[in-house]
Design an enzyme around this catalytic site. Sequence first.
Site, PDB file in Angstrom:
ATOM      1  CB  SER A   1      -0.954  -0.031   1.193  1.00  0.00           C
ATOM      2  OG  SER A   1      -1.996   0.902   1.035  1.00  0.00           O
TER       3      SER A   1
ATOM      4  CG  ASP B   1      -6.397  -2.471  -4.301  1.00  0.00           C
ATOM      5  OD1 ASP B   1      -6.895  -1.485  -3.724  1.00  0.00           O
ATOM      6  OD2 ASP B   1      -5.166  -2.678  -4.355  1.00  0.00           O
TER       7      ASP B   1
ATOM      8  CG  HIS C   1      -5.901  -2.006  -0.435  1.00  0.00           C
ATOM      9  ND1 HIS C   1      -4.959  -1.610  -1.364  1.00  0.00           N
ATOM     10  CD2 HIS C   1      -5.533  -1.463   0.742  1.00  0.00           C
ATOM     11  CE1 HIS C   1      -4.070  -0.852  -0.757  1.00  0.00           C
ATOM     12  NE2 HIS C   1      -4.385  -0.747   0.510  1.00  0.00           N
TER      13      HIS C   1
END
Length: 301
Positions: A118, A271, A301
């Site tokens: 991320s 995501d 995610h």
Amino acid sequence: LPACRDSRLFIKDLHFDGVPVRIYLPREPSASKRRGVIFFHGGCGIFGSISKELKEKIICRYIARKSDSVVASVGYHLAPEHKYPAQTQECLTATVHFLKTAETYGVDPARIIVCGDSVGGTYTASVCQELGHRTDIPKICAQVLIYPFLQALNFNLPSYQKNVAGAFLSRERTVHFILKYLKKDCSLKEPILAGSHVPESINLKYRKWINPDLIPEVFKLGYKPPLPTSFLPQVHEEVQELFEPWFSPLLAEDAVVCLLPDTCIVTCEHDVLRDEGLLYKKRLEDNNVRVTWHHMEKGFH
């Protein structure tokens, strides 16, 4: 919390030039120098730590054991208390320190990779871009970007539309966290989601790199081009950070991208950030950087 115990690893809390680091060293003696991994955890730059996040500790222990590597997990200080770009700078500082002192930890300086998930993937991309031209320190061997955040110009890419209401990271929440991270007024959220923060000149400049047309058709099912929106100069002035390569690594020039190391990119179907990984993959390949891509069709995610 004290460093967790592991029968196969030594786990120590250290500082690399003042930056907190938790290092994972295999207990088993090695006949040669080991691989090294610098790991940057996710959390939008405002959540998470090296001491309290169980997920990160599990990931780092797993990498250290399975790859027989020395892993250094960087505990960069969080925003908004520590103002951007302190997080990127601390990740850079810790990486340079590890590259210079690798042999102290039984690590081969030529076999060090940088890895993050991320926003940790953002820091990974930024650090590798920053160090690509350096000749005074060992070269980074490779970078691993796990569903990275890489641009803040277009929040209407196909993956943002498809996963608009994603369970953990929705389209709206992505921009909300960006504004929290930068300590900006959250009233800017709606115009940024609409794209009103980007002047036409910047849209034209970066269209060659951030464009739904560059995404494979298989990932564009159901995609609808957004309606035109009006540019709002006052919003643009408030969020200048979004146009810096340290914040949006996809905006780095080709002269920087072509110097990047071998890359592994992991994307997830469910995501909002999926397409950023796909666009960066294309940019790297266009600049003759070797890329390994793993797409998790059922991943999120």
